[in-house]
Scaffold this motif. Structure first.
Motif, PDB file in Angstrom:
ATOM      1  N   ILE A  22      39.377 -15.433  17.647  1.00 50.51           N
ATOM      2  CA  ILE A  22      38.247 -14.522  17.791  1.00 50.51           C
ATOM      3  C   ILE A  22      38.158 -13.648  16.549  1.00 50.51           C
ATOM      4  O   ILE A  22      39.135 -13.008  16.155  1.00 50.51           O
ATOM      5  N   ALA A  24      37.146 -10.661  15.718  1.00 44.93           N
ATOM      6  CA  ALA A  24      36.832  -9.270  16.056  1.00 44.93           C
ATOM      7  C   ALA A  24      38.144  -8.511  16.115  1.00 44.93           C
ATOM      8  O   ALA A  24      39.165  -9.049  16.531  1.00 44.93           O
ATOM      9  N   GLU A  34      33.261 -10.083  21.868  1.00 43.16           N
ATOM     10  CA  GLU A  34      33.048 -11.256  21.014  1.00 43.16           C
ATOM     11  C   GLU A  34      33.373 -12.535  21.789  1.00 43.16           C
ATOM     12  O   GLU A  34      32.652 -13.527  21.686  1.00 43.16           O
ATOM     13  N   THR A  37      30.456 -13.681  23.896  1.00 42.16           N
ATOM     14  CA  THR A  37      29.319 -14.326  23.239  1.00 42.16           C
ATOM     15  C   THR A  37      29.505 -15.833  23.127  1.00 42.16           C
ATOM     16  O   THR A  37      28.537 -16.572  23.137  1.00 42.16           O
TER      17      THR A  37
END
Length: 91
Positions: A22, A24, A34, A37
């Protein structure tokens, strides 16, 4: 990149992956936002409709239980590991 580790029961919501990368950092909330999404079904298994962690899901950031280190505000470094573990009931 943050690595999110998933146990068997949650892998189906992530296309069978046992780990996700990820992009983020900052807080656990940012990482989970995140994640949502890309894997909304997985996100719904981890957080409720208000965006809070479900009470039967345990989340650890670098081995520390996030419920004891700030909850969704727990700091997450760029190279952190986030492990998601749903509680298992038996009887």
């Amino acid at each position: 990149m943050v690595t999110v580790l998933l146990p068997g029961p949650l892998r189906g919501e992530a296309g069978g992956a046992s780990r996700l990368s990820i992009a983020a950092t900052g807080t656990l909330r940012a990482v989970l936002d995140e994640l949502a999404t890309h894997h909304p079904r997985l996100s719904r298994r981890i957080r409720d409709e208000r965006g809070e962690l479900r009470r039967y899901v345990n989340v650890f950031v670098d081995g520390e239980d996030c419920r004891h280190s700030g909850g969704l505000a727990t700091p997450v470094a760029d190279d952190a590991e986030v492990q998601v573990l749903p509680s298992v009931a038996g009887g």
